[in-house]
Design an enzyme around this catalytic site. Structure first.
Site, PDB file in Angstrom:
ATOM      1  N   GLY A  14       8.248  -2.358  10.848  1.00  0.00           N
ATOM      2  CA  GLY A  14       6.894  -1.799  10.666  1.00  0.00           C
ATOM      3  C   GLY A  14       5.619  -2.302  10.154  1.00  0.00           C
ATOM      4  N   ARG A  45      16.081  -2.845  14.897  1.00  0.00           N
ATOM      5  CA  ARG A  45      16.701  -2.297  15.520  1.00  0.00           C
ATOM      6  C   ARG A  45      16.586  -3.631  16.604  1.00  0.00           C
ATOM      7  NH1 ARG A  45      13.572   3.321  17.136  1.00  0.00           N
ATOM      8  NH2 ARG A  45      11.813   2.517  17.351  1.00  0.00           N
ATOM      9  N   HIS A 171       1.758   5.250  -3.259  1.00  0.00           N
ATOM     10  CA  HIS A 171       1.124   3.706  -3.531  1.00  0.00           C
ATOM     11  C   HIS A 171      -0.803   4.053  -4.567  1.00  0.00           C
ATOM     12  CE1 HIS A 171      -1.000   4.505   0.145  1.00  0.00           C
ATOM     13  NE2 HIS A 171      -2.334   4.592   0.029  1.00  0.00           N
ATOM     14  N   LYS A 175      -2.951   1.025  -7.676  1.00  0.00           N
ATOM     15  CA  LYS A 175      -4.061   0.598  -7.672  1.00  0.00           C
ATOM     16  C   LYS A 175      -4.348   0.576  -9.426  1.00  0.00           C
ATOM     17  CE  LYS A 175      -5.717   2.895  -3.441  1.00  0.00           C
ATOM     18  NZ  LYS A 175      -6.574   1.749  -2.475  1.00  0.00           N
ATOM     19  N   GLU A 209     -13.756   7.979   3.743  1.00  0.00           N
ATOM     20  CA  GLU A 209     -13.139   7.023   4.400  1.00  0.00           C
ATOM     21  C   GLU A 209     -14.026   6.437   5.776  1.00  0.00           C
ATOM     22  OE1 GLU A 209      -9.171   6.686   5.441  1.00  0.00           O
ATOM     23  OE2 GLU A 209      -8.851   8.016   3.830  1.00  0.00           O
ATOM     24  N   ASP A 228      -2.230  14.673   4.025  1.00  0.00           N
ATOM     25  CA  ASP A 228      -1.881  13.091   4.065  1.00  0.00           C
ATOM     26  C   ASP A 228      -2.549  12.381   2.668  1.00  0.00           C
ATOM     27  OD1 ASP A 228      -1.940  10.850   5.022  1.00  0.00           O
ATOM     28  OD2 ASP A 228      -3.944   9.607   5.320  1.00  0.00           O
ATOM     29  N   HIS A 233      -2.251  11.801  -3.206  1.00  0.00           N
ATOM     30  CA  HIS A 233      -3.330  11.177  -4.121  1.00  0.00           C
ATOM     31  C   HIS A 233      -4.743  11.989  -4.808  1.00  0.00           C
ATOM     32  CE1 HIS A 233      -1.479   8.034  -1.077  1.00  0.00           C
ATOM     33  NE2 HIS A 233      -2.399   8.380  -0.640  1.00  0.00           N
ATOM     34  N   LYS A 323     -16.602   3.774   3.076  1.00  0.00           N
ATOM     35  CA  LYS A 323     -15.434   3.487   2.003  1.00  0.00           C
ATOM     36  C   LYS A 323     -16.061   3.855   0.763  1.00  0.00           C
ATOM     37  CE  LYS A 323     -11.106   1.209   1.443  1.00  0.00           C
ATOM     38  NZ  LYS A 323     -10.293   2.311   2.198  1.00  0.00           N
TER      39      LYS A 323
END
Ligand SMILES: NC(=O)c1ccc[n+]([C@@H]2O[C@H](COP(=O)([O-])OP(=O)(O)OC[C@H]3O[C@@H](n4cnc5c(N)ncnc54)[C@H](OP(=O)(O)O)[C@@H]3O)[C@@H](O)[C@H]2O)c1
Length: 455
Positions: A14, A45, A171, A175, A209, A228, A233, A323
């Site tokens: 991925g 796979r 994640h 930062k 963003e 999301d 976050h 952003k």
């Protein structure tokens, strides 16, 4: 040869692996932050050899990978991670290179729908033994879809693993500036006495963003901005900003204070704005009458003695003007305001997360020269400008912490549980989606509801 560190990646074909994990491991290895005797098993796979796999990853990555180094570290194992009968393949390989002290990480770089079957297979095949703290299992966000699904994933995990073995990644916590929030707050005397509702006027947490969904229709249309971005976050940032002083800076004490914030949240339903960018319905893979929000704004309250009454304005969205992720802590007007009879600004602390990490402090200063006029100045520290060569990516820090069994930057179950509880409350308030082309369509609505601008 026996190895000191073995990293096994599920979902190794991925984007996350190509763009984040392999570059992070390469950098850590070159900087000698991880052991010389490190081995990576990439499970997939697809019928690849290791060489074909690495070439494919190189094409997917943002920047060219160091294929020479990675070909020494990585072995691709072609197996079906959903079939327990295939697990002998990887178990035999790991058993042949591990010793008692080997640190073993199992990284699930796969969607949450695969967490149950892969966790069960890992346990049934004895790849991970419950309670063995040399073996850790790492899960990517999103951790669930709502409180009920997150609970069921978590209960399933606790059947197979000890909480101490589980690493849940958000994640953002890796930062640089997010790690720096606690340092700025608690290591500076100037903030110690002013970090409360008598001095702080409001807090803005913004993650804008300029891009759209970048081909991730399948994931995003199910998720939307609240799930999301806000659940993970933005809630994490809010808890770091509003938490009380922890007993120590060890992981569990910090998390205890963060959870108290998450338990004391409420939000103003009238302030809620949900939006969808114009053109979202034309994106490939998006259902023609999708009601998924790509923008969220709302006012929240942290009902603790420290922050009761201080509005927290949270905003995130896609296809906005630029952003930019930042936190703005605005302080009350000075008590000397009247005597000065000048247009003074309020003091503001900026904690800048993206595109450039840094800290800024807005002050009033006299205009140089013979008049007594005032001007607003910003003292600015730009981290990237000063240490651009050494600045590490979030995943480098997070992977390094996994290898060293440091859990501060990973979310504990009760943090996830309380943030999903909060998001579920917001989700109950269905709002008509505002169609927007830019922030210019949204900011007047925000000002109308709160009197604040988020531009
Ligand atoms: N990309 C990022 O920067 C990022 C950031 C934060 C969180 N995440 C999260 O990390 C996870 C992985 O993200 P990603 O971007 O790498 O996703 P991705 O590009 O879609 O890759 C998913 C991986 O899972 C494998 N997979 C999917 N279905 C499978 C199945 N039924 N059986 C076996 N393998 C299967 C895929 O194998 P095939 O190649 O064979 O299909 C691929 O290796 C997601 O949960 C995502 O939300 C990603």
């Amino acid at each position: 040869m026996k190895q000191d560190l073995i990293l096994t990646i599920f979902g190794s074909t991925g984007d996350l692996t190509a763009r984040k994990l392999l570059p992070a491991i390469t950098k850590l290895y070159k900087q000698k932050k991880i052991p010389n005797r490190t081995m990576i098993y990439a499970l997939g796979r697809r019928d690849y050899t290791t060489e074909v796999y690495l070439n494919q990853m190189n094409e997917q990555a943002f920047k060219p990978l160091d294929l020479k180094l990675l070909s020494r570290l990585v072995t691709y194992v072609n197996m079906d991670i959903t079939k327990v009968s295939d697990y002998d393949l990887i178990k035999n390989q790991i058993d042949s290179v591990k010793q008692e002290s080997t640190r073993q990480l199992f990284y699930l770089a796969i969607g949450p729908d695969l967490f149950p079957i892969v966790s069960k297979n890992i346990s049934d095949s004895d790849l991970v033994e419950i309670g063995n703290l040399n073996q850790s299992i790492i899960f990517e966000k999103p951790f669930g879809y709502d409180l009920a699904s997150a609970k069921s994933i978590n209960e399933m995990l606790w059947n197979y693993f000890d909480e101490k073995q589980i690493y849940r990644i958000d994640h953002y916590l890796g930062k640089e500036m997010i790690q720096n929030i606690m340092m700025v707050r608690f290591a500076n005397r100037i903030f110690e006495d002013v970090w409360h509702n008598r001095t702080i006027k409001n807090v803005k947490i913004i993650a804008k963003e300029d891009e759209g969904i970048l081909g991730r229709a399948g994931y995003y249309d199910q998720s939307g901005a609240l799930r999301d971005m806000v659940q993970s976050h933005l809630m994490q940032i809010m808890s770091l900003i509003a938490m009380d002083v922890p007993l120590s800076y060890f992981s569990e004490d910090v998390k205890d204070e963060k959870v108290k914030v998450l338990h004391h949240l409420s939000f103003d339903a009238d302030s809620l704005i949900l939006g969808q960018y114009q053109g979202y319905l034309d994106e490939k893979g998006i259902h023609e009458d999708s009601k998924t929000e790509t923008f969220v704004f709302f006012k929240a309250s942290v009902n603790t003695p420290r922050f009761k009454g201080v509005p927290f304005y949270l905003m995130t969205g896609k296809k906005l003007d630029k952003k930019e992720s930042l936190i703005i802590v605005e302080f009350e007007e000075t008590s000397e305001q009247r005597k000065w009879n000048l247009p003074l600004s309020t003091n503001k602390l900026y904690i800048k997360i993206a595109p450039v990490d840094g800290v800024g402090l807005v002050l009033n200063s006299k205009v140089p020269g013979l008049t007594d006029d005032v001007e607003t100045v910003e003292l600015e520290y730009c981290i990237a400008c000063n240490s651009y060569k050494n600045l590490s990516e979030a995943y480098e820090k997070l992977l390094l912490d996994c290898t060293q069994n440091h859990k501060t930057l990973f979310t504990r179950w009760d943090e996830i549980e309380s943030s999903w509880h909060f998001i579920d409350q917001i989700k109950k308030h269905q709002k008509t989606l505002v169609q927007y082309a830019s922030m210019d369509d949204l900011d007047p609505l925000i000002r109308e509801k709160t009197g604040e601008s988020m531009q």
